[in-house]
Write a protein that holds these residues in place. Sequence first.
Motif, PDB file in Angstrom:
ATOM      1  N   UNK A 190       0.675  -1.167   0.053  1.00  0.00           N
ATOM      2  CA  UNK A 190       0.020   0.055  -0.057  1.00  0.00           C
ATOM      3  C   UNK A 190       0.938   1.286   0.061  1.00  0.00           C
ATOM      4  N   UNK A 191       1.700   1.104   0.746  1.00  0.00           N
ATOM      5  CA  UNK A 191       2.991   2.198   0.808  1.00  0.00           C
ATOM      6  C   UNK A 191       3.456   2.518  -0.544  1.00  0.00           C
ATOM      7  N   UNK A 192       3.980   1.300  -1.201  1.00  0.00           N
ATOM      8  CA  UNK A 192       4.423   1.542  -2.599  1.00  0.00           C
ATOM      9  C   UNK A 192       3.550   2.441  -3.550  1.00  0.00           C
ATOM     10  N   UNK A 193       2.350   2.250  -3.333  1.00  0.00           N
ATOM     11  CA  UNK A 193       1.606   2.933  -4.454  1.00  0.00           C
ATOM     12  C   UNK A 193       1.720   4.359  -4.320  1.00  0.00           C
ATOM     13  N   UNK A 194       2.284   4.807  -3.005  1.00  0.00           N
ATOM     14  CA  UNK A 194       2.248   6.431  -2.795  1.00  0.00           C
ATOM     15  C   UNK A 194       3.674   6.973  -3.407  1.00  0.00           C
ATOM     16  N   UNK A 195       4.503   5.808  -3.933  1.00  0.00           N
ATOM     17  CA  UNK A 195       5.842   6.304  -4.287  1.00  0.00           C
ATOM     18  C   UNK A 195       5.712   6.515  -5.984  1.00  0.00           C
ATOM     19  N   UNK A 196       6.665   7.463  -6.276  1.00  0.00           N
ATOM     20  CA  UNK A 196       7.019   7.564  -7.887  1.00  0.00           C
ATOM     21  C   UNK A 196       7.003   6.175  -8.487  1.00  0.00           C
ATOM     22  N   UNK A 197       6.438   5.495  -9.574  1.00  0.00           N
ATOM     23  CA  UNK A 197       6.490   4.530 -10.008  1.00  0.00           C
ATOM     24  C   UNK A 197       7.131   4.625 -11.598  1.00  0.00           C
ATOM     25  N   UNK A 198       8.003   3.908 -11.869  1.00  0.00           N
ATOM     26  CA  UNK A 198       8.707   3.948 -13.396  1.00  0.00           C
ATOM     27  C   UNK A 198       8.312   2.643 -14.199  1.00  0.00           C
ATOM     28  N   UNK A 199       7.617   2.937 -15.378  1.00  0.00           N
ATOM     29  CA  UNK A 199       7.309   2.163 -16.123  1.00  0.00           C
ATOM     30  C   UNK A 199       7.721   2.152 -17.415  1.00  0.00           C
ATOM     31  N   UNK A 200       7.609   1.003 -18.100  1.00  0.00           N
ATOM     32  CA  UNK A 200       8.063   0.932 -19.578  1.00  0.00           C
ATOM     33  C   UNK A 200       7.243   0.617 -20.646  1.00  0.00           C
ATOM     34  N   UNK A 201       7.274   1.540 -21.548  1.00  0.00           N
ATOM     35  CA  UNK A 201       6.043   1.442 -22.733  1.00  0.00           C
ATOM     36  C   UNK A 201       5.893   0.005 -23.228  1.00  0.00           C
ATOM     37  N   UNK A 202       6.795  -0.649 -23.671  1.00  0.00           N
ATOM     38  CA  UNK A 202       6.496  -2.131 -23.940  1.00  0.00           C
ATOM     39  C   UNK A 202       6.041  -2.949 -22.905  1.00  0.00           C
ATOM     40  N   UNK A 203       5.985  -2.588 -21.719  1.00  0.00           N
ATOM     41  CA  UNK A 203       5.678  -3.541 -20.530  1.00  0.00           C
ATOM     42  C   UNK A 203       4.743  -2.659 -19.781  1.00  0.00           C
ATOM     43  N   UNK A 204       3.830  -2.057 -20.333  1.00  0.00           N
ATOM     44  CA  UNK A 204       2.780  -1.216 -19.937  1.00  0.00           C
ATOM     45  C   UNK A 204       1.929  -1.971 -19.006  1.00  0.00           C
ATOM     46  N   UNK A 205       1.688  -3.259 -19.142  1.00  0.00           N
ATOM     47  CA  UNK A 205       0.905  -4.081 -18.546  1.00  0.00           C
ATOM     48  C   UNK A 205       1.343  -4.229 -17.164  1.00  0.00           C
ATOM     49  N   UNK A 206       2.665  -4.396 -17.091  1.00  0.00           N
ATOM     50  CA  UNK A 206       3.208  -4.942 -15.864  1.00  0.00           C
ATOM     51  C   UNK A 206       2.761  -4.468 -14.493  1.00  0.00           C
ATOM     52  N   UNK A 207       3.057  -3.202 -14.220  1.00  0.00           N
ATOM     53  CA  UNK A 207       2.637  -2.548 -12.938  1.00  0.00           C
ATOM     54  C   UNK A 207       1.160  -3.007 -12.729  1.00  0.00           C
ATOM     55  N   UNK A 208       0.221  -2.813 -13.752  1.00  0.00           N
ATOM     56  CA  UNK A 208      -0.982  -2.940 -13.501  1.00  0.00           C
ATOM     57  C   UNK A 208      -1.366  -4.713 -13.030  1.00  0.00           C
ATOM     58  N   UNK A 209      -0.756  -5.328 -13.758  1.00  0.00           N
ATOM     59  CA  UNK A 209      -0.739  -6.859 -13.508  1.00  0.00           C
ATOM     60  C   UNK A 209      -0.128  -7.177 -11.955  1.00  0.00           C
ATOM     61  N   UNK A 210       0.753  -6.503 -11.548  1.00  0.00           N
ATOM     62  CA  UNK A 210       1.430  -6.635 -10.326  1.00  0.00           C
ATOM     63  C   UNK A 210       0.313  -6.232  -9.228  1.00  0.00           C
ATOM     64  N   UNK A 211      -0.051  -5.115  -9.407  1.00  0.00           N
ATOM     65  CA  UNK A 211      -1.026  -4.784  -8.456  1.00  0.00           C
ATOM     66  C   UNK A 211      -2.396  -5.267  -8.296  1.00  0.00           C
ATOM     67  N   UNK A 212      -2.891  -5.727  -9.466  1.00  0.00           N
ATOM     68  CA  UNK A 212      -4.069  -6.656  -9.502  1.00  0.00           C
ATOM     69  C   UNK A 212      -3.758  -7.820  -8.961  1.00  0.00           C
ATOM     70  N   UNK A 213      -2.741  -8.475  -8.983  1.00  0.00           N
ATOM     71  CA  UNK A 213      -2.309  -9.800  -8.427  1.00  0.00           C
ATOM     72  C   UNK A 213      -2.312  -9.754  -7.082  1.00  0.00           C
ATOM     73  N   UNK A 214      -2.071  -8.613  -6.296  1.00  0.00           N
ATOM     74  CA  UNK A 214      -2.204  -8.282  -5.023  1.00  0.00           C
ATOM     75  C   UNK A 214      -3.329  -7.879  -4.547  1.00  0.00           C
ATOM     76  N   UNK A 215      -4.430  -7.823  -5.352  1.00  0.00           N
ATOM     77  CA  UNK A 215      -5.869  -7.640  -4.950  1.00  0.00           C
ATOM     78  C   UNK A 215      -5.991  -6.056  -4.784  1.00  0.00           C
ATOM     79  N   UNK A 216      -5.250  -5.022  -5.408  1.00  0.00           N
ATOM     80  CA  UNK A 216      -4.889  -3.634  -5.070  1.00  0.00           C
ATOM     81  C   UNK A 216      -5.618  -2.873  -6.249  1.00  0.00           C
TER      82      UNK A 216
END
Length: 305
Positions: A190-216
């Motif tokens: 939960x604290x992680x979601x408040x920090x600046x996140x760095x994503x990659x265009x070709x892996x735009x799905x990855x952060x979403x997949x990560x948080x969804x897998x944790x039920x967030x």
Amino acid sequence: MPTPLPLQELPPLSSLKGFEAAARLLSLRAAAEELHLTHPAIVNQIQRLEENLQVKLFAREGRHVVLTPAGERFYPAVREALAGLVQGARALRQLQHSQPLTVQVYVTTSIRWLAPRLADFKSAHPEVELKLMTCSSGWEFDEANADVGIVFRDGLLPEHLHWQPLFDSRLFPVCSPQLLESDASTLSVETLTTLPLIGVYTEAWSWGSYFESLGLGSCPGSNCIMVDTLVVALEMAARGEGVALVNGPFAADDLSSGRLVNPTGQVMMGQGEWGAVCHRELAQDVRVVALLDWLRSQSQVSSHA
């Protein structure tokens, strides 16, 4: 333009190897053993050849065979023709093997995993020349321009391609230790979601997949910086500019040195896998076999590191 050959006058080509071996060894049984055929198979080849040419090529003398005058006349022509084919095929194979083996690899995979290991491959296989073709966008194997690809897949491949798994998809965040609070060794997700996140265009799905897998729910996009490659994201994370998400063994050295840390301590299994891909026919090439075997051994080392 060369004139057409009267190919209809050719004898059964599959019988010529048997005839050449039997004529050279003066033994049908020895010819069968040399060609890894049965004795009846060699006999059948010779019979088909004699029926086609309408002459006897061998005569029996005791337990052995000898060439008839027709066989003696025919043998040099067969020997010369087969020798020419062998020489032409050998030259073509040597030409093919003298060409570099083009390996498609993503920029991050090249910099963070493959390139530091290439000296080991060259030491083990000095006869194989590799040419790396790096790409920063798209996951697909570029089979028109590459012999082998080290790629990520999350679905089935076309049937004409050969696939060798290397790494599972394992998603986990990394950041600089300085980004953590001084008295905290780990952060809650939960604290992680408040920090600046760095994503990659070709892996735009990855952060979403990560948080969804944790039920967030989905990724909080308001504080996400997008860059073009994971190697850039990892360097930004190491400088304390945010949290990057890794899919693969590409942060292992920085984690070992303490330059990066996993702020949550969690690793999630993602969908898909990393592997090496090539055309099925090329998978039998001795150079490709050597490369695939080496990649497999290196992936096993990385997986246990």
